[in-house]
Design a protein around this motif. Sequence first.
Motif, PDB file in Angstrom:
ATOM      1  N   THR A  89      11.900  -5.665 -27.008  1.00 40.83           N
ATOM      2  CA  THR A  89      11.019  -4.066 -26.953  1.00 40.83           C
ATOM      3  C   THR A  89      11.708  -4.030 -24.971  1.00 40.83           C
ATOM      4  O   THR A  89      11.693  -3.427 -24.341  1.00 40.83           O
ATOM      5  N   GLU A  90      12.237  -5.059 -23.930  1.00 41.36           N
ATOM      6  CA  GLU A  90      12.654  -5.063 -22.761  1.00 41.36           C
ATOM      7  C   GLU A  90      13.731  -5.861 -23.131  1.00 41.36           C
ATOM      8  O   GLU A  90      14.511  -6.447 -23.504  1.00 41.36           O
ATOM      9  N   VAL A  91      14.833  -5.379 -22.433  1.00 35.85           N
ATOM     10  CA  VAL A  91      15.766  -5.667 -21.795  1.00 35.85           C
ATOM     11  C   VAL A  91      16.604  -5.711 -21.079  1.00 35.85           C
ATOM     12  O   VAL A  91      16.380  -4.778 -19.802  1.00 35.85           O
ATOM     13  N   GLN A  92      16.857  -6.986 -20.394  1.00 38.49           N
ATOM     14  CA  GLN A  92      17.616  -7.011 -18.524  1.00 38.49           C
ATOM     15  C   GLN A  92      18.994  -7.289 -17.844  1.00 38.49           C
ATOM     16  O   GLN A  92      19.171  -8.024 -19.424  1.00 38.49           O
ATOM     17  N   VAL A  93      19.387  -6.078 -17.727  1.00 38.23           N
ATOM     18  CA  VAL A  93      21.128  -6.639 -17.527  1.00 38.23           C
ATOM     19  C   VAL A  93      20.844  -7.183 -15.871  1.00 38.23           C
ATOM     20  O   VAL A  93      20.309  -6.557 -15.016  1.00 38.23           O
ATOM     21  N   VAL A  94      21.522  -7.962 -15.672  1.00 34.69           N
ATOM     22  CA  VAL A  94      21.673  -8.250 -14.411  1.00 34.69           C
ATOM     23  C   VAL A  94      23.603  -8.584 -14.234  1.00 34.69           C
ATOM     24  O   VAL A  94      24.390  -8.875 -15.052  1.00 34.69           O
ATOM     25  N   LEU A  95      24.216  -7.650 -13.045  1.00 35.12           N
ATOM     26  CA  LEU A  95      25.627  -7.417 -13.031  1.00 35.12           C
ATOM     27  C   LEU A  95      25.456  -7.875 -11.328  1.00 35.12           C
ATOM     28  O   LEU A  95      25.417  -8.261 -10.632  1.00 35.12           O
ATOM     29  N   SER A  96      26.743  -8.582 -11.486  1.00 31.03           N
ATOM     30  CA  SER A  96      27.569  -8.796  -9.615  1.00 31.03           C
ATOM     31  C   SER A  96      28.703  -9.367 -10.296  1.00 31.03           C
ATOM     32  O   SER A  96      29.651  -8.925 -11.141  1.00 31.03           O
ATOM     33  N   PHE A  97      29.713  -8.850  -8.937  1.00 32.05           N
ATOM     34  CA  PHE A  97      31.206  -8.057  -9.105  1.00 32.05           C
ATOM     35  C   PHE A  97      31.331  -8.390  -8.000  1.00 32.05           C
ATOM     36  O   PHE A  97      31.321  -8.242  -7.073  1.00 32.05           O
ATOM     37  N   PRO A 111      13.693   5.486 -26.158  1.00 33.25           N
ATOM     38  CA  PRO A 111      13.245   5.828 -25.582  1.00 33.25           C
ATOM     39  C   PRO A 111      12.444   4.929 -25.506  1.00 33.25           C
ATOM     40  O   PRO A 111      11.532   4.308 -24.371  1.00 33.25           O
ATOM     41  N   GLU A 112      11.994   3.183 -26.655  1.00 30.34           N
ATOM     42  CA  GLU A 112      10.439   2.929 -26.669  1.00 30.34           C
ATOM     43  C   GLU A 112      10.750   1.495 -26.386  1.00 30.34           C
ATOM     44  O   GLU A 112       9.939   0.757 -26.363  1.00 30.34           O
ATOM     45  N   VAL A 113      12.149   1.965 -25.398  1.00 35.91           N
ATOM     46  CA  VAL A 113      12.542   0.119 -25.014  1.00 35.91           C
ATOM     47  C   VAL A 113      12.670  -0.225 -23.504  1.00 35.91           C
ATOM     48  O   VAL A 113      13.377   0.902 -22.945  1.00 35.91           O
ATOM     49  N   ARG A 114      12.288  -1.388 -22.972  1.00 36.92           N
ATOM     50  CA  ARG A 114      12.108  -0.850 -20.973  1.00 36.92           C
ATOM     51  C   ARG A 114      13.780  -1.626 -21.246  1.00 36.92           C
ATOM     52  O   ARG A 114      14.283  -2.425 -21.002  1.00 36.92           O
ATOM     53  N   PHE A 115      14.828  -0.412 -20.299  1.00 34.27           N
ATOM     54  CA  PHE A 115      15.601  -1.370 -19.692  1.00 34.27           C
ATOM     55  C   PHE A 115      15.832  -1.563 -18.466  1.00 34.27           C
ATOM     56  O   PHE A 115      15.367  -0.614 -17.545  1.00 34.27           O
ATOM     57  N   SER A 116      15.809  -2.982 -17.968  1.00 36.07           N
ATOM     58  CA  SER A 116      15.561  -3.085 -16.202  1.00 36.07           C
ATOM     59  C   SER A 116      16.933  -3.409 -15.831  1.00 36.07           C
ATOM     60  O   SER A 116      17.542  -4.309 -16.824  1.00 36.07           O
ATOM     61  N   LYS A 120      11.780   1.634 -17.677  1.00 37.12           N
ATOM     62  CA  LYS A 120      10.259   2.376 -17.637  1.00 37.12           C
ATOM     63  C   LYS A 120       9.203   3.516 -16.552  1.00 37.12           C
ATOM     64  O   LYS A 120       8.804   4.362 -17.112  1.00 37.12           O
ATOM     65  N   LYS A 121       9.721   2.633 -15.499  1.00 39.92           N
ATOM     66  CA  LYS A 121       9.273   3.415 -14.432  1.00 39.92           C
ATOM     67  C   LYS A 121       9.660   5.166 -14.592  1.00 39.92           C
ATOM     68  O   LYS A 121       9.365   5.912 -13.776  1.00 39.92           O
ATOM     69  N   ILE A 168       7.628   9.377 -15.645  1.00 41.76           N
ATOM     70  CA  ILE A 168       7.817  10.251 -14.141  1.00 41.76           C
ATOM     71  C   ILE A 168       8.484  11.789 -15.805  1.00 41.76           C
ATOM     72  O   ILE A 168       7.740  12.725 -15.479  1.00 41.76           O
ATOM     73  N   VAL A 169       9.250  10.975 -16.411  1.00 41.05           N
ATOM     74  CA  VAL A 169      10.036  12.052 -16.864  1.00 41.05           C
ATOM     75  C   VAL A 169       9.633  12.111 -18.832  1.00 41.05           C
ATOM     76  O   VAL A 169       9.606  10.824 -18.914  1.00 41.05           O
ATOM     77  N   ASN A 170       8.856  13.268 -19.194  1.00 40.56           N
ATOM     78  CA  ASN A 170       9.043  12.811 -20.715  1.00 40.56           C
ATOM     79  C   ASN A 170       9.962  13.001 -22.227  1.00 40.56           C
ATOM     80  O   ASN A 170      11.161  13.169 -20.946  1.00 40.56           O
ATOM     81  N   ASN A 171       9.954  12.899 -23.083  1.00 42.18           N
ATOM     82  CA  ASN A 171      11.061  13.104 -24.114  1.00 42.18           C
ATOM     83  C   ASN A 171      11.934  14.711 -23.819  1.00 42.18           C
ATOM     84  O   ASN A 171      12.908  14.856 -23.789  1.00 42.18           O
ATOM     85  N   SER A 172      11.045  15.289 -23.511  1.00 42.50           N
ATOM     86  CA  SER A 172      11.466  16.415 -23.323  1.00 42.50           C
ATOM     87  C   SER A 172      12.206  17.213 -21.781  1.00 42.50           C
ATOM     88  O   SER A 172      13.121  17.605 -21.800  1.00 42.50           O
ATOM     89  N   GLU A 173      11.913  16.507 -21.083  1.00 41.17           N
ATOM     90  CA  GLU A 173      12.775  16.457 -19.801  1.00 41.17           C
ATOM     91  C   GLU A 173      14.112  15.797 -19.766  1.00 41.17           C
ATOM     92  O   GLU A 173      14.779  16.307 -19.294  1.00 41.17           O
ATOM     93  N   ILE A 174      13.236  14.888 -19.775  1.00 43.41           N
ATOM     94  CA  ILE A 174      15.036  13.822 -19.936  1.00 43.41           C
ATOM     95  C   ILE A 174      16.032  14.403 -21.315  1.00 43.41           C
ATOM     96  O   ILE A 174      17.389  14.073 -20.556  1.00 43.41           O
ATOM     97  N   LYS A 175      15.962  15.317 -21.605  1.00 42.41           N
ATOM     98  CA  LYS A 175      16.715  16.809 -22.303  1.00 42.41           C
ATOM     99  C   LYS A 175      18.253  17.559 -21.559  1.00 42.41           C
ATOM    100  O   LYS A 175      19.138  17.675 -21.844  1.00 42.41           O
ATOM    101  N   GLN A 176      17.426  17.428 -20.741  1.00 44.52           N
ATOM    102  CA  GLN A 176      17.885  18.419 -19.668  1.00 44.52           C
ATOM    103  C   GLN A 176      18.786  18.047 -18.780  1.00 44.52           C
ATOM    104  O   GLN A 176      18.793  16.657 -18.041  1.00 44.52           O
ATOM    105  N   LYS A 177      20.036  18.746 -18.285  1.00 45.24           N
ATOM    106  CA  LYS A 177      21.354  17.974 -17.594  1.00 45.24           C
ATOM    107  C   LYS A 177      21.210  17.397 -16.184  1.00 45.24           C
ATOM    108  O   LYS A 177      21.047  16.509 -15.930  1.00 45.24           O
TER     109      LYS A 177
END
Lengths: 186, 121
Positions: A21-29, A122-127, A144-145, A149-158
């Motif tokens: 339900t929670e996935v954290q990604v750390v990137l470095s370059f 949508p149900e998974v929190r990616f940070s 999550k943040k 702010i945006v719901n399911n139908s809003e996120i479909k908008q390009k």
Amino acid sequence: MKDIADHIFDILENSVRAGATEVQVVLSFNQKRFFCEITDNGRGITGNEVTDPFVTSRKERRVGLGLPLLKRAAESTGGFLKISNLKGGGTCLEFEINLAHIDAKPFGDIAKTFIDALYCWPEVRFSVFLREGKERKLAIFDSKKIREIVNNSEIKQKEVRDFIYNSLAQELKKIGIDFQFGVSLS
Amino acid sequence: MKNLEELKEIREKVRKDLELRTGKHRIKIVVCLGTCGIAAGARETMNTLVDLVAQSNRSDIIVTTSGCAGFCEQEPMIQVYIEDKEPVVYGKVDSKAAKEIFEKHILNGQIVEEYLFSKGK
């Protein structure tokens, strides 16, 4: 897999399929080496054979190619892939790729990877965090943040997805990841 | 992310258009996004479909994803579920094919034989 961005999306899918339900990604370059660490709170892995193509948890087919492919993509550039269970449950996956190596895959559009993940699960929190220096972590994306702010139908908008994409792409430029102009290897 | 405030503004803008069209989903398009699908370019197919749905102003169509369906050589695959009709599965659906399927099948109920993989359960 066409590029590294596809690989990352594939790993995110593994996490989701493992019930995370929670996935954290750390990137470095830095110094031409791209490092990525993905931790989740899914059900973890069993044994160390996950990079064996003939080991898979799925029932639809008897081979699992995601991790072996990534392992090879990383190792062929002198990098590595490590995967382990976390103490409290979940999995930690780390890989490093030398982007200056002749066998390195194209980098791809990594901002798009996270936008697609945001839409698909949508149900998974990616940070997503950027690592600058040794300890400092900079948070650049939190699904999550955004979902607050945006719901399911809003996120479909390009328009909405493009906006999130652009602001994430802007953040990634901070560590030299730029889809349009390529990753800076100088 | 610093731009969350700005995101709110964009949301307000699209929200006005959306209020008029909330309803039940009658058509479901499922894009298979397992390792095989991803490697075959299914993310592009999915994005094409999501954009087409948004452009069409139809609130009764939804695009979702699933894992590997077990026919990896056919990827990118999509499943089309239309209310009261048999499900239809398409194979080798790139962006171009997705557009064709969307226009002919989703909007006009006409199955596109060229990419057809299976019909029914």
